[in-house]
Design a protein around this motif. Structure first.
Motif, PDB file in Angstrom:
ATOM      1  N   SER A  40       0.795  -1.389   0.103  1.00 50.53           N
ATOM      2  CA  SER A  40      -0.057  -0.011  -0.108  1.00 50.53           C
ATOM      3  C   SER A  40       0.897   1.217  -0.122  1.00 50.53           C
ATOM      4  N   ARG A  41       0.773   1.966  -1.110  1.00 49.48           N
ATOM      5  CA  ARG A  41       1.517   3.114  -1.191  1.00 49.48           C
ATOM      6  C   ARG A  41       0.303   4.374  -1.619  1.00 49.48           C
ATOM      7  N   ALA A  42       1.245   5.603  -1.539  1.00 47.82           N
ATOM      8  CA  ALA A  42       0.447   6.698  -1.711  1.00 47.82           C
ATOM      9  C   ALA A  42      -0.435   6.458  -3.157  1.00 47.82           C
ATOM     10  N   THR A 104      -6.185  -0.738  -0.790  1.00 45.50           N
ATOM     11  CA  THR A 104      -6.915   0.668  -0.857  1.00 45.50           C
ATOM     12  C   THR A 104      -7.447   1.194   0.187  1.00 45.50           C
ATOM     13  N   SER A 114      -4.470   5.805  -0.043  1.00 44.77           N
ATOM     14  CA  SER A 114      -3.453   4.600  -0.562  1.00 44.77           C
ATOM     15  C   SER A 114      -4.181   3.628  -1.370  1.00 44.77           C
TER      16      SER A 114
END
Length: 237
Positions: A40-42, A104, A114
């Protein structure tokens, strides 16, 4: 709507630097991703895909919603996203739940939400299967060369052969961080990079041959036509 488990590029750990996460989905159970594709990233401006989908299918159906959604996708317009996210604050979380996007997560500020490259490709693949007439695809195909804030929209997955439409995201503060997602005939692909647009383009294009070989499998399985076309497009002398 969950996709088949993705294979990993573990035959060559250097294929994709850890700065980049990348995923690809195709019909018939073909799925590929880097080892960090579920990270999970920006979400950056990729969250606008989720907001637009929610407003189009679960909103009030107003012309204003449609116009704002189009501006979000074609021009990556932050002001349009702020208006729609304010009207539908549940949009990102609701879309994640509907499509089974486990990495998400929404936020009170859409810009701080995210997601993962796996979630983005699973979302686009599901749309291609169940809602191929969605205007989201039309707007991605007609994306502006320059975003509302003046940023060029031309890197990463958009440079892959066979791509018909793309969406990009980038950070306006701090260290460079970029994302891109694209679709073509029967495939969707996404990438997120802790680095510049040029870094992402390099990583995406360098990864594709290994991706194709992995999809081909060790049994000499025939490649789907779209995969064969992608391989031909990146063949090196």
């Amino acid at each position: 709507m969950a996709a088949a488990p993705a294979a990993h590029a573990d035959e060559d750990p250097a294929t994709v630097p850890p700065r980049t996460a990348m995923s690809l989905r195709m019909p018939g159970g073909f799925a590929w991703g880097t080892a960090n594709e579920h990270e999970s990233r920006a979400a950056l401006s990729m969250s606008k895909l989720y907001i637009a989908d929610y407003s189009l299918r679960h909103g009030d159906g107003s012309p204003e919603d449609r116009a704002l959604s189009e501006r979000m996708i074609r021009d990556s317009d932050d002001g349009a996203a702020t208006q729609l996210a304010g009207k539908y604050p549940q949009a990102i979380e609701a879309t994640a739940g509907e499509y089974g996007l486990r990495a998400t997560h929404g936020s009170s500020d859409w810009g701080r939400s995210s997601t993962s490259t796996a979630d983005i490709t699973d979302f686009l693949a599901a749309k291609q299967r169940t809602d191929p007439g969605s205007p989201i695809f039309e707007w991605m195909a007609g994306a502006s060369n320059t975003a509302a804030d003046g940023t060029p929209q031309n890197w990463g997955t958009a440079q892959l052969p066979g791509v018909q439409g793309s969406k990009w995201g980038w950070s306006d503060v701090g260290a460079p961080e970029v994302a891109s997602a694209s679709f073509g005939p029967s495939f969707s692909v996404a990438a997120h990079t802790y680095g510049s647009p040029a870094d992402q383009s390099t990583d995406v294009l360098d990864a594709l041959p290994a991706l194709i070989l992995r999809l081909a499998g060790s049994e000499g399985r025939l490649l789907p036509p779209v995969v064969a076309g992608l391989l031909e497009g990146v063949a090196r002398p």
